[in-house]
Scaffold this motif. Structure first.
Motif, PDB file in Angstrom:
ATOM      1  N   LYS A 131       0.985  -1.197  -0.023  1.00 12.25           N
ATOM      2  CA  LYS A 131      -0.157  -0.036   0.017  1.00 12.25           C
ATOM      3  C   LYS A 131       0.753   1.107   0.033  1.00 12.25           C
ATOM      4  O   LYS A 131       1.753   1.427   0.969  1.00 12.25           O
ATOM      5  CB  LYS A 131      -0.864  -0.021   1.175  1.00 12.25           C
ATOM      6  CG  LYS A 131      -2.023   1.104   1.217  1.00 12.25           C
ATOM      7  CD  LYS A 131      -2.852   1.044   2.281  1.00 12.25           C
ATOM      8  CE  LYS A 131      -3.726   2.200   2.283  1.00 12.25           C
ATOM      9  NZ  LYS A 131      -4.786   2.021   3.606  1.00 12.25           N
ATOM     10  N   LYS A 132       0.747   2.067  -1.167  1.00  9.79           N
ATOM     11  CA  LYS A 132       1.417   3.200  -1.222  1.00  9.79           C
ATOM     12  C   LYS A 132       1.105   4.253   0.058  1.00  9.79           C
ATOM     13  O   LYS A 132       0.191   4.295   0.471  1.00  9.79           O
ATOM     14  CB  LYS A 132       1.231   3.985  -2.313  1.00  9.79           C
ATOM     15  CG  LYS A 132       1.858   3.511  -3.554  1.00  9.79           C
ATOM     16  CD  LYS A 132       1.580   4.203  -4.698  1.00  9.79           C
ATOM     17  CE  LYS A 132       1.181   3.743  -6.187  1.00  9.79           C
ATOM     18  NZ  LYS A 132       1.270   4.796  -7.296  1.00  9.79           N
ATOM     19  N   ARG A 133       2.294   4.919   0.289  1.00 18.33           N
ATOM     20  CA  ARG A 133       2.293   6.138   1.417  1.00 18.33           C
ATOM     21  C   ARG A 133       2.498   7.574   0.526  1.00 18.33           C
ATOM     22  O   ARG A 133       3.228   7.393  -0.356  1.00 18.33           O
ATOM     23  CB  ARG A 133       3.190   6.234   2.410  1.00 18.33           C
ATOM     24  CG  ARG A 133       2.778   4.881   3.244  1.00 18.33           C
ATOM     25  CD  ARG A 133       4.212   4.057   3.604  1.00 18.33           C
ATOM     26  NE  ARG A 133       5.140   4.142   3.000  1.00 18.33           N
ATOM     27  CZ  ARG A 133       5.807   3.783   2.015  1.00 18.33           C
ATOM     28  NH1 ARG A 133       4.917   2.980   1.233  1.00 18.33           N
ATOM     29  NH2 ARG A 133       6.897   4.119   1.512  1.00 18.33           N
ATOM     30  N   SER A 134       1.834   8.442   0.929  1.00 18.23           N
ATOM     31  CA  SER A 134       1.995   9.627   0.361  1.00 18.23           C
ATOM     32  C   SER A 134       3.527  10.265   0.566  1.00 18.23           C
ATOM     33  O   SER A 134       4.144   9.893   1.714  1.00 18.23           O
ATOM     34  CB  SER A 134       1.013  10.758   0.978  1.00 18.23           C
ATOM     35  OG  SER A 134       1.224  11.951   0.483  1.00 18.23           O
ATOM     36  N   LYS A 135       3.895  10.949  -0.537  1.00 14.41           N
ATOM     37  CA  LYS A 135       5.365  11.469  -0.296  1.00 14.41           C
ATOM     38  C   LYS A 135       5.362  12.900   0.273  1.00 14.41           C
ATOM     39  O   LYS A 135       6.699  13.430   0.661  1.00 14.41           O
ATOM     40  CB  LYS A 135       6.039  11.311  -1.804  1.00 14.41           C
ATOM     41  CG  LYS A 135       6.204   9.976  -2.275  1.00 14.41           C
ATOM     42  CD  LYS A 135       6.928   9.980  -3.626  1.00 14.41           C
ATOM     43  CE  LYS A 135       6.773   8.472  -3.982  1.00 14.41           C
ATOM     44  NZ  LYS A 135       7.418   8.302  -5.270  1.00 14.41           N
ATOM     45  N   LYS A 136       4.439  13.604   0.070  1.00 16.17           N
ATOM     46  CA  LYS A 136       4.448  14.968   0.716  1.00 16.17           C
ATOM     47  C   LYS A 136       3.184  15.184   1.384  1.00 16.17           C
ATOM     48  O   LYS A 136       2.149  14.587   1.122  1.00 16.17           O
ATOM     49  CB  LYS A 136       4.705  15.979  -0.225  1.00 16.17           C
ATOM     50  CG  LYS A 136       4.185  15.902  -1.634  1.00 16.17           C
ATOM     51  CD  LYS A 136       4.744  16.979  -2.454  1.00 16.17           C
ATOM     52  CE  LYS A 136       4.085  16.552  -3.879  1.00 16.17           C
ATOM     53  NZ  LYS A 136       4.587  17.642  -4.792  1.00 16.17           N
ATOM     54  N   LEU A 157       0.255  -0.321  -4.568  1.00 13.17           N
ATOM     55  CA  LEU A 157      -1.185   0.042  -4.916  1.00 13.17           C
ATOM     56  C   LEU A 157      -1.432   1.328  -4.130  1.00 13.17           C
ATOM     57  O   LEU A 157      -1.187   1.487  -3.019  1.00 13.17           O
ATOM     58  CB  LEU A 157      -1.948  -1.322  -4.455  1.00 13.17           C
ATOM     59  CG  LEU A 157      -1.939  -2.424  -5.505  1.00 13.17           C
ATOM     60  CD1 LEU A 157      -1.953  -3.559  -4.567  1.00 13.17           C
ATOM     61  CD2 LEU A 157      -2.834  -2.404  -6.573  1.00 13.17           C
ATOM     62  N   SER A 158      -2.387   2.215  -4.856  1.00 16.49           N
ATOM     63  CA  SER A 158      -2.764   3.507  -4.181  1.00 16.49           C
ATOM     64  C   SER A 158      -3.900   3.037  -3.075  1.00 16.49           C
ATOM     65  O   SER A 158      -4.670   2.157  -3.350  1.00 16.49           O
ATOM     66  CB  SER A 158      -3.227   4.669  -5.165  1.00 16.49           C
ATOM     67  OG  SER A 158      -4.397   4.319  -5.729  1.00 16.49           O
TER      68      SER A 158
END
Length: 139
Positions: A68-73, A100-101
């Motif tokens: 599961k993707k994490r936000s970069k900013k 995956l988003s």
């Protein structure tokens, strides 16, 4: 096909394994439910973390990882350690790695009316949804 879903939180990779059983996702009980990387500056601990994940994959015949993707900013951005854990996971041998988003994970869970198995701990729910999102998109 068995897929290990992973949600990275802080210094831990939370794991849940899913597979298709009669066309429906089911939970496989791995011996490892979460792996921690306590000191990312210690090469021995980084290698031990990688070996632990590799052992999980080998022991259970897992062919793919769904992370599961994490936000970069922004306000909910992942910390530097979470991206280091992600890089370690992406470098593992013998399995495909998919990012995956959160939106994709939620949409797939809603579309397929995904129910959480009772064998899961609450902290594994997002990892399981992530594994199922990839599993269901491939069938």
């Amino acid at each position: 096909m068995k897929i290990c879903g992973i949600e990275i939180k802080g210094s831990e990779a939370l794991c849940a394994v899913a597979m298709l059983d009669a066309g429906q996702p089911s939970h496989a009980q791995p011996s490892i439910k979460k792996l921690a990387l306590d000191n990312d500056e210690d090469a021995a601990q980084v290698k031990a973390f990688a070996h632990g994940v590799q052992a999980l994959l080998s022991e259970h015949g897992i062919t793919a990882l769904a992370i599961k993707k994490r936000s970069k900013k922004g306000e909910f951005a992942g910390g530097p350690l979470t991206f280091k854990i992600e890089a370690i996971l992406q470098m593992l041998e013998g399995c495909e790695v998919h990012l995956l988003s959160p939106q994709t994970v939620s949409a797939q869970a809603k579309k397929h009316n995904l129910q959480m198995p009772g064998s899961l701990n609450k902290y594994q729910h997002e990892a399981y949804k992530t594994a199922c999102a990839l599993l269901l998109s491939r069938r």
